[in-house]
Design an enzyme around this catalytic site. Structure first.
Site, short mmCIF file in Angstrom:
data_model
loop_
_atom_site.label_atom_id
_atom_site.label_comp_id
_atom_site.label_asym_id
_atom_site.label_seq_id
_atom_site.Cartn_x
_atom_site.Cartn_y
_atom_site.Cartn_z
N ASP A 212 0.83 -1.22 0.00
CA ASP A 212 0.00 0.00 0.00
C ASP A 212 0.86 1.27 0.00
OD1 ASP A 212 -1.85 2.01 0.52
OD2 ASP A 212 -2.20 1.40 2.60
N HIS B 49 -3.39 4.66 6.57
CA HIS B 49 -2.33 4.10 5.73
C HIS B 49 -0.95 4.30 6.34
CE1 HIS B 49 -5.20 3.57 2.45
NE2 HIS B 49 -5.73 4.70 2.87
ZN ZN Z 1 -8.86 1.15 2.58
#
Ligand code: ZN
Length: 537
Positions: free
Chosen positions: A175, A348
Site C-alpha cells: 500500500d 495508511h
Molecule cells: Zn482502505
C-alpha cells in the site's frame, strides 16, 4: 488487480474511484475489464481485502461481466456484509455467494493457495494476502498501517509477518497511499483523544462528517457521544446501512437508546446531540452539503454547531471542500478539519512503517500499489533505501502487464485496455471522452444554437436566423453581437450556395461552427458550443 498463471486468473478487489472536479455528472469511475472479455471461465475466483469502496465499489457494475455459477468469491465477514447489502440496491444482479474467510483462513483457487492475515487499517476486518503460486510466494499487504493501540481490534501481529517472511517472499505488493507522509501514522487511540477534545469543549451540536466506510471513526464518535451523554442521529443512506451491518456483525457497539431518529432530536438540548453523516468530501448529494446549502429536509446548520470534517481531502476535491467549509462558517458554525487536528489521520502506513514492512518481509521483488503515481514513486524510493535493487522494483500504471519469474521482474511493452469507464446514473461506460468533453465545454462557455430556414430551390436564407443560447451571453444585452452573428450566418450560407448545384450541408454546418466560433472568440474570448440547425423548405 489480476494475477494470471497459465490460463488461471485470480482477481484481487474490485473498487471504484471518485470522479474529479473536471468530470461533470460522473458518479464513479470503474476499472476497464475488457481484458477478461473472453476469459470468463479462466477466472478461478475473487478475493477481497477489505470493505472500502475503492476495493469493493465496482462489484455491482462489473460482476455480471465475469459471473458464472462456479465463480468463487471470498471476503471477511464485514467486507462480505457490505458487498451483499450493496447488491440489494441493484436488484437485477446475479446472486452472489460469498464465502467468509478470516485471519488464518487458507483457500485454494486453481494454482493459487491463499492465506489471509489480519492487517490494521481504519476499517475493521481487513485482510492481507499471502499467495503461494507455482512461481513463488506473493505478499499483498492490503491497505494497512501498523497500529499498536487500535480501536476494537488487535494490534499489528509482527510475529505473524516475520513467520511469513521466513517462508521467502518473491514479490511484495504494498500500500502506497501514505508513502509521501513522513514518520509514522497515528494510532486510532490518538485520533480518539483528539476527537475527545472537541467533545469536551462543545456546547452546541456536534456534526461529524466522514466516509460511510470509515467504520472506526463512526465507532469512535458513537462511543464519545455516549461518554458525554449525547444521542446520535445517523444521516445518509450509506452511513445508515453500514452502521446497521456493523452492528449486526458486532463491529460497531452502541448502547440501547444512543442512536435516535432525526425527528426526535427536538426532545434533547443541542448539547446532547451528535449528528453523524456523510459528505466530508463536499459530495454534492451527501448530507453535509445539503445541510450547508439548506436543502436538507429537517436539519439546518446554526450558530454554535461544531462541524467535524473527519476525512482527508481526496486529490481533485480541494476546491469543493474549501467552498463547503466557507459555506458552513458563514452560518456561524465552527469547523474542525484534519489539518487543524489529527481527527482523520490516514489508515495508511507512512514512510517509517513502509520501510519497516519492507525490512520485515525482505521480498526479492517489489511493486508499490494503491495511490496516485507520485505516491508509488515515493514508495519505490523507500524500497530502494531499504536495500531492494532498483531493477527489482516496478512502478506500474493501470493497464500495464508485469511479468514475474523466479529470476526477474519486467514490464511488457503492450498494455491492456485501461481507459476510464465512467458511471453516470444507470449508464456504465456509455459516457466516454467525447460526451465528457462536451460537458466540460458546456460548463465552461455555454452553448449557442443557430436555426436557419433555407429555400430549397434558391439556396437563400428565409427570414432571419433564430438564435437560442444558454450560459454564453445574456441575449437581451448582446443585441449588437447577435445582429452581427445573424449577418455572418447568412453570408456563410449564401457564399456556399451561390455557385448553384448540389449543396453540401454538412460542409456548411462545419463552416458555421468554425467561422462563428472564431467570430465569438475574437469578440468575447469565449468558446461556446455551437449547434447549427438547417431546415430546408
Ligand atoms: Zn482502505
Amino acid at each position: 488487480m489480476l494475477l494470471e498463471y497459465k490460463s488461471s486468473i485470480l482477481i484481487i478487489d474490485m473498487g471504484f474511484r471518485m470522479p474529479g472536479e473536471d468530470m461533470p455528472g460522473i458518479d464513479y469511475i470503474v476499472p476497464n475489464i475488457n481484458y477478461l472479455k473472453d476469459k470468463k471461465k479462466n477466472v478461478v475466483g475473487i478475493v477481497f481485502t477489505h470493505g472500502h469502496y475503492d476495493h469493493i465499489g465496482a462489484v455491482p457494475y462489473l460482476i455480471e461481466k465475469i459471473w458464472h455459477p462456479k465463480l468463487e468469491i471470498f471476503a471477511s465477514p464485514l467486507t462480505r456484509g457490505i458487498i451483499i447489502r450493496r447488491q440489494e440496491d441493484f436488484p437485477n444482479q446475479p446472486p452472489l455467494n460469498i464465502n467468509e474467510v478470516k485471519n488464518g483462513s487458507k483457500i485454494k483457487l486453481g494454482p493459487f493457495k491463499i492465506e489471509f492475515f489480519r492487517q490494521n487499517h481504519n476499517i475493521p476486518d481487513n485482510l492481507g494476502l499471502f499467495i503461494e503460486t507455482p512461481v513463488g510466494n506473493i505478499l499483498h499487504t492490503s491497505d494497512f498501517k501498523f497500529d499498536p493501540t487500535p480501536i476494537n481490534d488487535l494490534p499489528t501481529d509482527f510475529n505473524k509477518l516475520k513467520t511469513m517472511a521466513n517462508r521467502k517472499i518473491l514479490l511484495m505488493l504494498s500500500d502506497s497511499t501514505g508513502a509521501e507522509e513522513e514518520n509514522h501514522s497515528l494510532s486510532e487511540k490518538t485520533i480518539e483523544k483528539n476527537l475527545e477534545e472537541i467533545f469536551e469543549k462543545a456546547t452546541g451540536r456536534i456534526i461529524a462528517a466522514t466516509f460511510a466506510s470509515l467504520i472506526n471513526r463512526v465507532q469512535q464518535i458513537i462511543a464519545l457521544s455516549e461518554k458525554y451523554g449525547r444521542k446520535v442521529i445517523i444521516e445518509g443512506y450509506s452511513m445508515k446501512t453500514n452502521v446497521e451491518i456493523c452492528k449486526v456483525l458486532g463491529f460497531i457497539k452502541s448502547k440501547k437508546g444512543t442512536i435516535i431518529k432525526a425527528k426526535d432530536a427536538h426532545r434533547y438540548p443541542d448539547s446532547k446531540i451528535t449528528i453523524l453523516c456523510t459528505g466530508a468530501q463536499g459530495e454534492g448529494s451527501a448530507v453535509l452539503m445539503r445541510m450547508a446549502t439548506r436543502e436538507h429536509r429537517f436539519i439546518r446548520l446554526k450558530k454554535g454547531d461544531n462541524i467535524i470534517l473527519s476525512s482527508s481531502v481526496i486529490p481533485g476535491n480541494e476546491r469543493t471542500v474549501q467552498n463547503l467549509k466557507d459555506d458552513i462558517l458563514r452560518q456561524g458554525c465552527r469547523v474542525f478539519h484534519y489539518k487543524m487536528m489529527d481527527i482523520h489521520a490516514g489508515g495508511h502506513a507512512q514512510k517509517e512503517e513502509l520501510m519497516e514492512m519492507i525490512k520485515i518481509i525482505k521480498p526479492t521483488f517489489f511493486i508499490p500499489i494503491h495511490g496516485q503515481y507520485s505516491m508509488l514513486v515515493s514508495h519505490a524510493e523507500i524500497a530502494k533505501e531499504a536495500g531492494i535493487p532498483e531493477k527489482n522494483i516496478v512502478v506500474a500504471e493501470n493497464g500495464q502487464i508485469i511479468d514475474l519469474t523466479q529470476k526477474k521482474i519486467s514490464v511488457e511493452k503492450s498494455w491492456v485496455p485501461s481507459n476510464y469507464i465512467m458511471v453516470d446514473g444507470l449508464g456504465i461506460g456509455d459516457v466516454g471522452e467525447i460526451v465528457l468533453r462536451d460537458r466540460q465545454m458546456l460548463s465552461e462557455d455555454g452553448m449557442f444554437v443557430i436555426v436557419v430556414v433555407v429555400d430549397k430551390q434558391t439556396g437563400k436564407v428565409k427570414g432571419s436566423p433564430d438564435i437560442i443560447s444558454r450560459g454564453f451571453v445574456y441575449l437581451r444585452e448582446s443585441k449588437e453581437l447577435l445582429k452581427d452573428t445573424r449577418k455572418k450566418v447568412v453570408e456563410i450560407i449564401h457564399h456556399a450556395t451561390d455557385s448553384g448545384g448540389a449543396v453540401n450541408w454538412s460542409y456548411i454546418k462545419d463552416e458555421m461552427r468554425n467561422k462563428i466560433g472564431q467570430f465569438f472568440y475574437t469578440k468575447t474570448k469565449r468558446r461556446p458550443m455551437i449547434l447549427p440547425v438547417v431546415i430546408e423548405v
